[in-house]
Design a protein around this motif. Structure first.
Motif, PDB file in Angstrom:
ATOM      1  N   ALA A  53       0.035   5.129  54.822  1.00 25.50           N
ATOM      2  CA  ALA A  53      -1.144   5.854  54.367  1.00 25.50           C
ATOM      3  C   ALA A  53      -2.297   5.613  55.331  1.00 25.50           C
ATOM      4  O   ALA A  53      -2.426   4.537  55.906  1.00 25.50           O
ATOM      5  CB  ALA A  53      -1.541   5.427  52.959  1.00 25.50           C
ATOM      6  N   ALA A  55      -6.242   5.669  55.094  1.00 30.78           N
ATOM      7  CA  ALA A  55      -7.354   5.736  54.151  1.00 30.78           C
ATOM      8  C   ALA A  55      -8.483   6.615  54.652  1.00 30.78           C
ATOM      9  O   ALA A  55      -9.198   7.230  53.857  1.00 30.78           O
ATOM     10  CB  ALA A  55      -7.876   4.326  53.867  1.00 30.78           C
ATOM     11  N   PHE A  58      -8.997  10.165  53.334  1.00 35.03           N
ATOM     12  CA  PHE A  58      -9.567  10.435  52.021  1.00 35.03           C
ATOM     13  C   PHE A  58     -11.025   9.998  51.923  1.00 35.03           C
ATOM     14  O   PHE A  58     -11.837  10.676  51.301  1.00 35.03           O
ATOM     15  CB  PHE A  58      -8.745   9.715  50.946  1.00 35.03           C
ATOM     16  CG  PHE A  58      -7.294  10.081  50.981  1.00 35.03           C
ATOM     17  CD1 PHE A  58      -6.852  11.262  50.406  1.00 35.03           C
ATOM     18  CD2 PHE A  58      -6.374   9.262  51.599  1.00 35.03           C
ATOM     19  CE1 PHE A  58      -5.515  11.605  50.444  1.00 35.03           C
ATOM     20  CE2 PHE A  58      -5.035   9.595  51.636  1.00 35.03           C
ATOM     21  CZ  PHE A  58      -4.603  10.783  51.061  1.00 35.03           C
ATOM     22  N   ILE A 100      -9.173   2.480  46.963  1.00 30.76           N
ATOM     23  CA  ILE A 100      -8.254   3.619  46.956  1.00 30.76           C
ATOM     24  C   ILE A 100      -6.973   3.182  46.248  1.00 30.76           C
ATOM     25  O   ILE A 100      -6.434   2.109  46.525  1.00 30.76           O
ATOM     26  CB  ILE A 100      -7.910   4.107  48.373  1.00 30.76           C
ATOM     27  CG1 ILE A 100      -9.161   4.533  49.130  1.00 30.76           C
ATOM     28  CG2 ILE A 100      -6.953   5.282  48.312  1.00 30.76           C
ATOM     29  CD1 ILE A 100      -8.879   5.126  50.487  1.00 30.76           C
ATOM     30  N   PHE A 102      -3.220   4.353  45.953  1.00 24.98           N
ATOM     31  CA  PHE A 102      -2.230   5.239  46.566  1.00 24.98           C
ATOM     32  C   PHE A 102      -1.010   5.357  45.663  1.00 24.98           C
ATOM     33  O   PHE A 102      -0.617   4.399  44.981  1.00 24.98           O
ATOM     34  CB  PHE A 102      -1.782   4.694  47.934  1.00 24.98           C
ATOM     35  CG  PHE A 102      -2.881   4.655  48.955  1.00 24.98           C
ATOM     36  CD1 PHE A 102      -3.231   5.785  49.670  1.00 24.98           C
ATOM     37  CD2 PHE A 102      -3.561   3.471  49.203  1.00 24.98           C
ATOM     38  CE1 PHE A 102      -4.242   5.742  50.620  1.00 24.98           C
ATOM     39  CE2 PHE A 102      -4.568   3.415  50.148  1.00 24.98           C
ATOM     40  CZ  PHE A 102      -4.912   4.558  50.856  1.00 24.98           C
ATOM     41  N   ASP A 107       0.135   9.229  49.226  1.00 25.57           N
ATOM     42  CA  ASP A 107      -1.014  10.056  48.872  1.00 25.57           C
ATOM     43  C   ASP A 107      -1.954   9.278  47.960  1.00 25.57           C
ATOM     44  O   ASP A 107      -1.529   8.375  47.229  1.00 25.57           O
ATOM     45  CB  ASP A 107      -0.567  11.341  48.172  1.00 25.57           C
ATOM     46  CG  ASP A 107       0.252  12.230  49.083  1.00 25.57           C
ATOM     47  OD1 ASP A 107      -0.104  12.323  50.272  1.00 25.57           O
ATOM     48  OD2 ASP A 107       1.241  12.813  48.613  1.00 25.57           O
ATOM     49  N   ALA A 108      -3.230   9.644  47.964  1.00 29.67           N
ATOM     50  CA  ALA A 108      -4.214   8.950  47.147  1.00 29.67           C
ATOM     51  C   ALA A 108      -4.195   9.497  45.729  1.00 29.67           C
ATOM     52  O   ALA A 108      -4.284  10.706  45.513  1.00 29.67           O
ATOM     53  CB  ALA A 108      -5.609   9.095  47.745  1.00 29.67           C
ATOM     54  N   ARG A 109      -4.077   8.602  44.749  1.00 32.82           N
ATOM     55  CA  ARG A 109      -4.176   8.993  43.352  1.00 32.82           C
ATOM     56  C   ARG A 109      -5.630   9.030  42.918  1.00 32.82           C
ATOM     57  O   ARG A 109      -5.999   9.796  42.026  1.00 32.82           O
ATOM     58  CB  ARG A 109      -3.390   8.006  42.490  1.00 32.82           C
ATOM     59  CG  ARG A 109      -1.883   8.128  42.635  1.00 32.82           C
ATOM     60  CD  ARG A 109      -1.379   9.405  42.007  1.00 32.82           C
ATOM     61  NE  ARG A 109      -1.798   9.516  40.629  1.00 32.82           N
ATOM     62  CZ  ARG A 109      -1.155   8.982  39.598  1.00 32.82           C
ATOM     63  NH1 ARG A 109      -0.038   8.324  39.833  1.00 32.82           N
ATOM     64  NH2 ARG A 109      -1.602   9.110  38.379  1.00 32.82           N
ATOM     65  N   TRP A 111      -9.891   7.531  44.403  1.00 34.31           N
ATOM     66  CA  TRP A 111     -10.675   6.620  45.222  1.00 34.31           C
ATOM     67  C   TRP A 111     -12.082   6.534  44.664  1.00 34.31           C
ATOM     68  O   TRP A 111     -12.606   7.472  44.087  1.00 34.31           O
ATOM     69  CB  TRP A 111     -10.671   7.007  46.703  1.00 34.31           C
ATOM     70  CG  TRP A 111     -11.397   8.260  47.103  1.00 34.31           C
ATOM     71  CD1 TRP A 111     -10.901   9.515  47.182  1.00 34.31           C
ATOM     72  CD2 TRP A 111     -12.761   8.347  47.519  1.00 34.31           C
ATOM     73  NE1 TRP A 111     -11.850  10.389  47.608  1.00 34.31           N
ATOM     74  CE2 TRP A 111     -13.003   9.702  47.834  1.00 34.31           C
ATOM     75  CE3 TRP A 111     -13.787   7.428  47.664  1.00 34.31           C
ATOM     76  CZ2 TRP A 111     -14.244  10.158  48.267  1.00 34.31           C
ATOM     77  CZ3 TRP A 111     -15.019   7.867  48.101  1.00 34.31           C
ATOM     78  CH2 TRP A 111     -15.234   9.228  48.403  1.00 34.31           C
ATOM     79  N   THR A 177      -1.982  13.713  42.565  1.00 30.16           N
ATOM     80  CA  THR A 177      -2.776  13.081  43.611  1.00 30.16           C
ATOM     81  C   THR A 177      -4.044  13.882  43.824  1.00 30.16           C
ATOM     82  O   THR A 177      -4.155  15.028  43.402  1.00 30.16           O
ATOM     83  CB  THR A 177      -1.984  13.007  44.918  1.00 30.16           C
ATOM     84  OG1 THR A 177      -1.579  14.331  45.284  1.00 30.16           O
ATOM     85  CG2 THR A 177      -0.752  12.142  44.742  1.00 30.16           C
ATOM     86  N   ASN A 183     -12.290  13.065  43.450  1.00 28.30           N
ATOM     87  CA  ASN A 183     -12.046  11.703  43.882  1.00 28.30           C
ATOM     88  C   ASN A 183     -11.406  10.832  42.816  1.00 28.30           C
ATOM     89  O   ASN A 183     -10.647   9.936  43.127  1.00 28.30           O
ATOM     90  CB  ASN A 183     -13.367  11.062  44.325  1.00 28.30           C
ATOM     91  CG  ASN A 183     -14.008  11.841  45.450  1.00 28.30           C
ATOM     92  OD1 ASN A 183     -13.321  12.302  46.341  1.00 28.30           O
ATOM     93  ND2 ASN A 183     -15.321  11.999  45.397  1.00 28.30           N
TER      94      ASN A 183
END
Length: 719
Positions: A53, A55, A58, A100, A102, A107-109, A111, A177, A183
């Motif tokens: 990932a 960061a 995002f 964050i 992930f 992928d970011a869930r 942040w 995500t 956000n």
């Protein structure tokens, strides 16, 4: 090639690890670099990594923001879904700190910005206190303070000892995500300084503010916090009884309570234990929930078996009878833990890093397990390798000769690779202020009583390197015919591990770490990224983005890294004896092509240097001092899987056989012959060195033999 001399040194499974105490150990290499010895002693190249990932994609889609640094990693699984929590900070963005979460795919869930001013769209939720609400704490940026985590139920807690104690509540494990415009989503609640009264508010008093620990431990349904860096006055939920009113209650020392007895000082010698299953409630009048060491600061507390082990700044203790009315502290050893993250579990033991080496404990006894590495730990012994290979390592920005930097040991971190039964320990080498090398301790033999365990070193310069034409993630382009800007080549420092985390689920373990790339040609830094350990090659995947923002993942090959097996000083030291000819015989699996067939194939080189007093002054580049020969991947015999038929007999596992050439074994045996000088020679230094080009390493060695003719007699007779 037939051997021309008897065997003077033989290396067979089970192989020993490094042994820097003696250069004449008959079956222990003096240096194993980038070699994976976890598979019961078989020499293999270390596994590769893959990007997990980024960061910056995002938090800071603007490529100008380049100083995003990871200050904490943690993995936790809930209802079958894996989450990777990361703490990132940036000076370019105004000294702000971000959280964050992930998903297991990278992928970011969600942040969150932990640093104020408060913004409902990107900040944690307000904390409800007695019917009211309080805006979340504004997390300060402290670049040298790393975050530690603990998980309990649906909650994850983290703190760095200076900022707030944060709580993440996982509301909906399954969800979508998010991108830069959404956000938070509705899957998590993030709050700061969440403390409350427990089950017995009329009997016990509870801490309600200003708890800032550096270490956490989950112990018998309780969270243990310690490692407080500063003395703080904390609010109490009820007045502490006086001495005459105490009765059976155990209260804090009188000197730590204010005159009104409604506040108490929590200092560096304090240890707090939550009520079982009430992880926001920390009692101070419960004998099982509040401890002091009094005479020294507490670095960390860890549960080992039924004991709570306490690492003080000078001594190690254990607390027995925890939870009873008569808890007792027992001193175990005079040792000091180097940092709050320098320990991990393996099997029934705790591995930890002290100021003078690495130890293990079962909660009752403590044993040192890094004697073999003392020469490098105390900067007393240089690995015994040939001068040519020493120059190769120095040219690749590797921290040779891998001495531990005692002034930066608070950065040390370690993790247990359960499948390979090895501890990966990230350390600062030489004068580096950051971790730039990894020591490996394989404990498989030790658990079975077959040996003391094996040590080896992973090191890297800057690898892998890749170039991708890519849009700045999150950037808007008015027209579909916009030309994507090209990113320049990036070299990742893949062994500069500042944070590591792992999680095991249904027998499968995933190991993640954060690493920062090298600065570019202009000296500009690049943001940290999260990588995942795995695989036997250094193939990596890189995502590129077109003008529509579509992610196109491509696979590229990483930069070469060396594999070095330094056998040290081999041979015998007879009276006037000289090694006049040395052969290297290597037995290994046939996994790759020869360099004659493919110029990009990795080649195994044998380097030999005859050792004597007269040769110590020679230049290593002179051909009459050191010699190198290539060990060819020559095949012998035939394959067992073939369609050859004799009297209706089919050879091979399948009924139809196969058309592959018949090999008598999957192993091949090859020789490299090197004529070493005999001028005052007493023994030989031998190295096996391999470096890949564009093809991945395919090296698995199962046996090594060193052969040499020892010529006796005096120098006058030989002249």
């Amino acid at each position: 090639m037939r051997p021309s001399s008897p065997v003077i040194a033989e290396y067979k499974p089970p192989f020993k690890g490094m042994d820097t105490r003696s250069v004449t150990a008959p079956d222990a290499p003096d240096l194993l670099l980038n070699v994976d010895v976890s598979d019961r002693g078989v020499y293999r190249a270390r596994p590769g990594v893959r990007p997990f990932a980024n960061a910056a994609r995002f938090i800071a889609p603007d490529p100008a923001v380049s100083d995003l640094r990871c200050q904490g990693l943690f993995t936790y699984m809930l209802e079958g879904e894996l989450f990777v929590f990361g703490i990132f900070s940036s000076v370019d963005l105004g000294n702000k700190v971000y959280l964050i979460v992930f998903a297991e795919g990278g992928d970011a869930r969600a942040w969150y910005r932990l640093t104020g001013p408060y913004d409902a769209a990107i900040s944690p939720q307000p904390t409800n206190i007695d019917g009211g609400s309080e805006e979340p704490f504004s997390e300060g940026y402290f670049p040298k303070s790393q975050y530690n985590f603990v998980a309990a139920g649906r909650f994850v807690y983290f703190c760095n000892g200076i900022g707030a104690l944060w709580e993440v509540e996982i509301l909906k494990p399954s969800g979508q995500t998010v991108g830069t415009s959404n956000n938070q989503g509705s899957n998590f609640n993030v709050r700061s300084n969440v403390f409350e009264k427990g089950n017995l508010p009329l009997v016990m008093s509870y801490l309600l503010s200003d708890l800032k620990p550096t270490t956490f431990s989950y112990f018998f349904d309780q969270i243990v916090i310690s490692g407080f860096k500063r003395t703080r006055s904390c609010e109490l939920s009820s007045v502490i009884p006086s001495q005459s009113e105490k009765a059976h209650l155990s209260s804090p020392p009188e000197e730590t309570i204010n005159l009104q007895r409604d506040r108490v000082n929590i200092d560096a010698s304090s240890i707090l234990v939550s009520e079982p299953a009430l992880w926001r409630s920390f009692p101070v009048t419960d004998p099982g929930g509040f401890y002091w060491v009094f005479n020294e600061d507490v670095i960390a507390t860890v549960g080992v078996g039924t004991n709570l082990v306490v690492f003080g700044e000078r001594n190690i203790y254990k607390i027995i009878n925890h939870g009873s009315t008569t808890p007792r502290r027992v001193r175990l050893a005079e040792l000091s833990l180097v940092g709050s993250r320098a320990f991990c579990y393996f099997k029934d033991y705790l591995f930890f890093v002290a100021t003078d080496g690495c130890y293990m404990t079962d909660g009752n006894t403590i044993n040192k397990i890094s004697y073999e590495m003392d020469g490098l730990w105390f900067s007393r012994t240089r690995p015994s390798i040939t001068r040519a290979n020493e120059k190769k390592l120095q040219a690749t920005n590797i921290g040779y000769p891998f001495f531990v930097n005692p002034n930066a040991m608070d950065r040390a971190i370690c993790i247990n690779d359960k499948r390979k039964q090895q501890i990966m320990l990230s350390l600062p080498a030489n004068d580096s202020p950051k971790n730039n090398m990894v020591w490996i301790f394989n404990y498989a033999d030790m658990l079975e009583g077959a040996g003391p365990g094996k040590w080896t070193i992973w090191c890297s310069g800057a690898q892998p390197e890749y170039t991708a034409s890519s849009l700045a993630p999150g950037a808007s382009f008015p027209g579909s015919d916009a030309t994507p800007p090209a990113f320049s080549a990036v070299k990742q420092r893949l062994l500069n591990w500042d944070n590591m985390t792992e999680y095991t689920y249904k027998g499968k373990q995933r190991v993640f770490f954060s690493a920062g790339p090298n600065d570019d040609a202009s000296g500009n830094s690049k943001p940290d990224q999260i990588f995942e350990l795995g695989g036997n090659t250094d193939l990596v995947t890189v995502g590129t983005y077109n003008s529509n923002g579509t992610d196109n993942v491509v696979e590229v090959k990483g930069e070469a890294f060396p594999v070095l097996i330094g056998l040290g000083r081999v041979g015998r030291v007879d009276s006037d004896g000289r090694v006049i000819c040395t052969d290297i015989a290597v037995r290994r699996k046939q996994l790759g092509l020869n360099v004659e067939d493919n110029s990009n194939a990795s080649s195994l080189l044998a380097t030999v240097r005859s050792e004597g007093e007269g040769l110590k002054l020679f230049d290593a580049t002179e051909t009459d001092v050191e010699f190198t020969d290539t060990i060819i991947n020559s095949q012998q015999g035939f394959s067992e899987n073939t369609n050859s038929v004799l009297n209706k007999l089919v050879l091979g596992e399948s009924p139809a056989g196969s058309s592959a050439p018949l090999l008598s074994s999957e192993y091949v045996e090859a020789y490299a012959r090197v004529n070493a000088p005999d001028e005052e020679g007493r023994a030989a230094y031998v190295d096996l060195y391999c470096i890949n080009t564009t093809e991945p390493h395919r090296l698995e060695i199962s046996e090594i033999r060193v052969l040499g003719n020892v010529k006796g007699g005096s120098q006058r007779e030989q002249s």
